[in-house]
Design a protein around this motif. Structure first.
Motif, PDB file in Angstrom:
ATOM      1  N   ILE A  53       0.780  -1.215  -0.242  1.00 55.97           N
ATOM      2  CA  ILE A  53      -0.001   0.075   0.005  1.00 55.97           C
ATOM      3  C   ILE A  53       0.864   0.994   0.023  1.00 55.97           C
ATOM      4  N   ILE A  54       0.634   2.247  -1.021  1.00 52.43           N
ATOM      5  CA  ILE A  54       1.430   3.284  -1.147  1.00 52.43           C
ATOM      6  C   ILE A  54       0.627   4.428  -0.380  1.00 52.43           C
ATOM      7  N   GLN A 100       4.777   7.712  -0.284  1.00 53.50           N
ATOM      8  CA  GLN A 100       5.177   8.865  -1.389  1.00 53.50           C
ATOM      9  C   GLN A 100       5.356   9.965  -0.749  1.00 53.50           C
ATOM     10  N   PRO A 101       6.427  10.393  -0.992  1.00 53.11           N
ATOM     11  CA  PRO A 101       6.688  11.759  -0.348  1.00 53.11           C
ATOM     12  C   PRO A 101       6.301  12.921  -0.833  1.00 53.11           C
ATOM     13  N   GLU A 102       5.754  13.012  -2.117  1.00 48.64           N
ATOM     14  CA  GLU A 102       5.150  14.055  -2.818  1.00 48.64           C
ATOM     15  C   GLU A 102       4.052  13.618  -3.748  1.00 48.64           C
ATOM     16  N   ALA A 103       2.818  14.418  -4.108  1.00 47.82           N
ATOM     17  CA  ALA A 103       1.737  13.862  -4.809  1.00 47.82           C
ATOM     18  C   ALA A 103       2.300  14.037  -6.189  1.00 47.82           C
ATOM     19  N   LEU A 104       2.947  13.023  -6.979  1.00 45.14           N
ATOM     20  CA  LEU A 104       3.661  13.238  -8.101  1.00 45.14           C
ATOM     21  C   LEU A 104       3.015  12.180  -9.121  1.00 45.14           C
ATOM     22  N   GLY A 105       1.580  11.662  -8.757  1.00 50.35           N
ATOM     23  CA  GLY A 105       0.973  10.933  -9.612  1.00 50.35           C
ATOM     24  C   GLY A 105       0.826   9.636  -9.685  1.00 50.35           C
ATOM     25  N   LEU A 106      -0.085   8.802 -10.171  1.00 52.46           N
ATOM     26  CA  LEU A 106      -0.212   7.460 -10.206  1.00 52.46           C
ATOM     27  C   LEU A 106       0.920   6.596 -10.749  1.00 52.46           C
ATOM     28  N   GLY A 107       1.509   7.289 -11.788  1.00 52.54           N
ATOM     29  CA  GLY A 107       2.771   6.569 -12.251  1.00 52.54           C
ATOM     30  C   GLY A 107       3.884   6.643 -11.195  1.00 52.54           C
ATOM     31  N   HIS A 108       4.124   7.510 -10.536  1.00 55.91           N
ATOM     32  CA  HIS A 108       5.218   7.721  -9.590  1.00 55.91           C
ATOM     33  C   HIS A 108       4.759   6.723  -8.480  1.00 55.91           C
ATOM     34  N   ALA A 109       3.438   6.720  -7.868  1.00 53.23           N
ATOM     35  CA  ALA A 109       3.238   5.881  -6.945  1.00 53.23           C
ATOM     36  C   ALA A 109       3.471   4.335  -7.333  1.00 53.23           C
ATOM     37  N   VAL A 110       3.245   4.125  -8.507  1.00 57.30           N
ATOM     38  CA  VAL A 110       3.675   2.594  -8.983  1.00 57.30           C
ATOM     39  C   VAL A 110       4.858   2.347  -9.017  1.00 57.30           C
ATOM     40  N   ASP A 213      10.095   5.185 -16.573  1.00 60.70           N
ATOM     41  CA  ASP A 213      11.515   5.857 -16.517  1.00 60.70           C
ATOM     42  C   ASP A 213      11.577   6.484 -17.785  1.00 60.70           C
ATOM     43  N   GLN A 214      10.876   6.405 -18.990  1.00 56.10           N
ATOM     44  CA  GLN A 214      11.362   7.234 -20.146  1.00 56.10           C
ATOM     45  C   GLN A 214      10.291   8.184 -20.210  1.00 56.10           C
ATOM     46  N   LEU A 215       9.315   8.421 -19.222  1.00 57.36           N
ATOM     47  CA  LEU A 215       8.165   9.522 -19.386  1.00 57.36           C
ATOM     48  C   LEU A 215       8.887  10.997 -18.606  1.00 57.36           C
ATOM     49  N   LYS A 218       4.342  15.582 -16.546  1.00 60.21           N
ATOM     50  CA  LYS A 218       3.523  16.568 -17.088  1.00 60.21           C
ATOM     51  C   LYS A 218       3.478  17.690 -16.141  1.00 60.21           C
ATOM     52  N   ASP A 219       2.844  18.742 -16.624  1.00 56.51           N
ATOM     53  CA  ASP A 219       2.832  19.938 -15.922  1.00 56.51           C
ATOM     54  C   ASP A 219       2.309  19.753 -14.573  1.00 56.51           C
ATOM     55  N   GLY A 220       2.754  20.442 -13.357  1.00 52.90           N
ATOM     56  CA  GLY A 220       2.524  20.049 -12.142  1.00 52.90           C
ATOM     57  C   GLY A 220       3.412  18.878 -11.690  1.00 52.90           C
ATOM     58  N   GLY A 221       4.337  18.400 -12.447  1.00 51.57           N
ATOM     59  CA  GLY A 221       5.439  17.525 -11.752  1.00 51.57           C
ATOM     60  C   GLY A 221       4.590  15.931 -11.899  1.00 51.57           C
ATOM     61  N   GLU A 222       3.631  15.685 -12.273  1.00 54.22           N
ATOM     62  CA  GLU A 222       2.896  14.297 -12.125  1.00 54.22           C
ATOM     63  C   GLU A 222       3.312  13.337 -13.257  1.00 54.22           C
ATOM     64  N   LEU A 223       3.325  12.172 -12.772  1.00 52.23           N
ATOM     65  CA  LEU A 223       3.825  11.218 -13.794  1.00 52.23           C
ATOM     66  C   LEU A 223       2.679  10.095 -13.891  1.00 52.23           C
ATOM     67  N   GLN A 224       1.949  10.103 -15.243  1.00 50.19           N
ATOM     68  CA  GLN A 224       0.876   9.361 -15.392  1.00 50.19           C
ATOM     69  C   GLN A 224       1.139   7.988 -15.705  1.00 50.19           C
ATOM     70  N   LEU A 225       0.511   6.903 -15.203  1.00 51.16           N
ATOM     71  CA  LEU A 225       0.528   5.728 -15.530  1.00 51.16           C
ATOM     72  C   LEU A 225      -0.034   5.428 -16.732  1.00 51.16           C
ATOM     73  N   THR A 226      -1.352   6.375 -17.332  1.00 53.22           N
ATOM     74  CA  THR A 226      -1.842   6.029 -18.668  1.00 53.22           C
ATOM     75  C   THR A 226      -0.685   6.428 -19.755  1.00 53.22           C
ATOM     76  N   ASP A 227       0.152   7.114 -19.681  1.00 53.00           N
ATOM     77  CA  ASP A 227       0.954   7.537 -20.551  1.00 53.00           C
ATOM     78  C   ASP A 227       2.313   6.524 -20.847  1.00 53.00           C
ATOM     79  N   ALA A 228       2.622   5.803 -19.677  1.00 57.48           N
ATOM     80  CA  ALA A 228       3.328   4.370 -19.775  1.00 57.48           C
ATOM     81  C   ALA A 228       2.618   3.524 -20.531  1.00 57.48           C
ATOM     82  N   LEU A 229       1.199   3.142 -20.124  1.00 62.90           N
ATOM     83  CA  LEU A 229       0.579   2.124 -20.672  1.00 62.90           C
ATOM     84  C   LEU A 229       0.313   2.247 -22.025  1.00 62.90           C
TER      85      LEU A 229
END
Length: 270
Positions: A53-54, A100-110, A213-215, A218-229
């Motif tokens: 659990i993250i 998760q130290p910062e709210a950086l998106g679902l991709g970062h959490a994964v 890792d290759q992504l 996005k704006d706001g510093g979030e890493l989206q799982l959808t983009d990786a998928l």
């Protein structure tokens, strides 16, 4: 076989303010059990043995809920309320937690689960997407993964005006309720590619970490799982499984109330 699951539960819950200043949305009750308890039981019923659990630093209530309470057990035993002990027993699954130290998106959490996952396939369950039907459809997704050995994304047909709230897929139907995905668009504002939206259940392989890792954030510093998928859909292969069951987004107040009512009716019937 798929034995590991990640539950990302570190978000701020801004759609549910002000209550989420003090209570995590994952702890909202349905029939005296928090939403995340239903998600954990769904995973266990599908054969999951280990759950990560993250969390964020203000969500220790989730850890407390899945831990033993020696003081409460002692109190119930002392006052001859032993029948209640089974109801507070922690689920029989191995829990781990990462912050998760910062709210950086679902991709970062994964991404934070990479060491936990190792070389194994794994499930991601979003804790605000709830299906009350038993057995939950996650079992069917795992069987589909065992057939294709590629990522499986849970989907549901959604009304057009709501598609802007979800990731939306395009793909080719290869059998009843199963699509080979060609792309996924995150929250399309116009011209969505279909009416099939991603519905909070994923079976992934460790290849997702290289894609993340290759992504670039996005704006706001979030890493989206959808983009990786979406990247995996185009470079390798991924499949979508269309749920027939009713799902509730418990972070939407009206759907949370409907989930409560449905769970109450099911409880009365049993």
């Amino acid at each position: 076989m798929v034995f590991k699951a990640i539950i990302p539960a570190a978000g701020y819950g801004t759609r549910n303010l002000p209550i989420t200043k003090a209570i995590p949305k994952e702890m909202f009750p349905i029939n005296s059990r928090p939403v995340i308890d239903y998600i954990v039981r769904e995973a266990i019923n599908a054969g999951i043995k280990e759950i990560l659990i993250i969390l964020s630093r203000n969500k220790t209530e989730i850890m407390d809920y899945f831990d033993r309470s020696i003081e409460l057990e002692w109190f119930l035993t002392k006052h001859q309320k032993n029948s209640m002990l089974q109801g507070i027993e922690p689920p029989k699954v191995c829990f781990q937690y990462v912050r998760q130290p910062e709210a950086l998106g679902l991709g970062h959490a994964v991404q934070l689960g990479q060491t936990f996952v190792g070389d194994d396939p794994f499930v991601v369950l979003l804790p605000d997407q709830l299906c009350l039907k038993q057995p939950p459809p996650l079992r069917k997704m795992i069987k589909l993964y065992e057939q294709y050995k590629r990522p499986i994304i849970g989907l549901q047909s959604v009304e057009k005006e709501l598609l802007q709230n979800y990731g939306v897929i395009s793909g080719i139907q290869i059998q009843a309720g199963v699509y080979r995905l060609t792309s996924i668009v995150e929250k399309p504002k116009m011209d969505p590619p279909s009416q099939l939206a991603v519905m909070g259940r994923y079976i992934l392989t460790p290849k997702i970490f290289a894609a993340l890792d290759q992504l670039k954030a996005k704006d706001g510093g979030e890493l989206q799982l959808t983009d990786a998928l979406n990247d995996l859909c185009q470079k390798d292969a991924a499949f979508g499984y269309v749920f027939k069951e009713k799902w509730y987004d418990t972070s939407i107040e009206s759907e949370y109330i409907h989930a409560q009512y449905h769970a109450y009716k099911m409880n009365k019937q049993s």
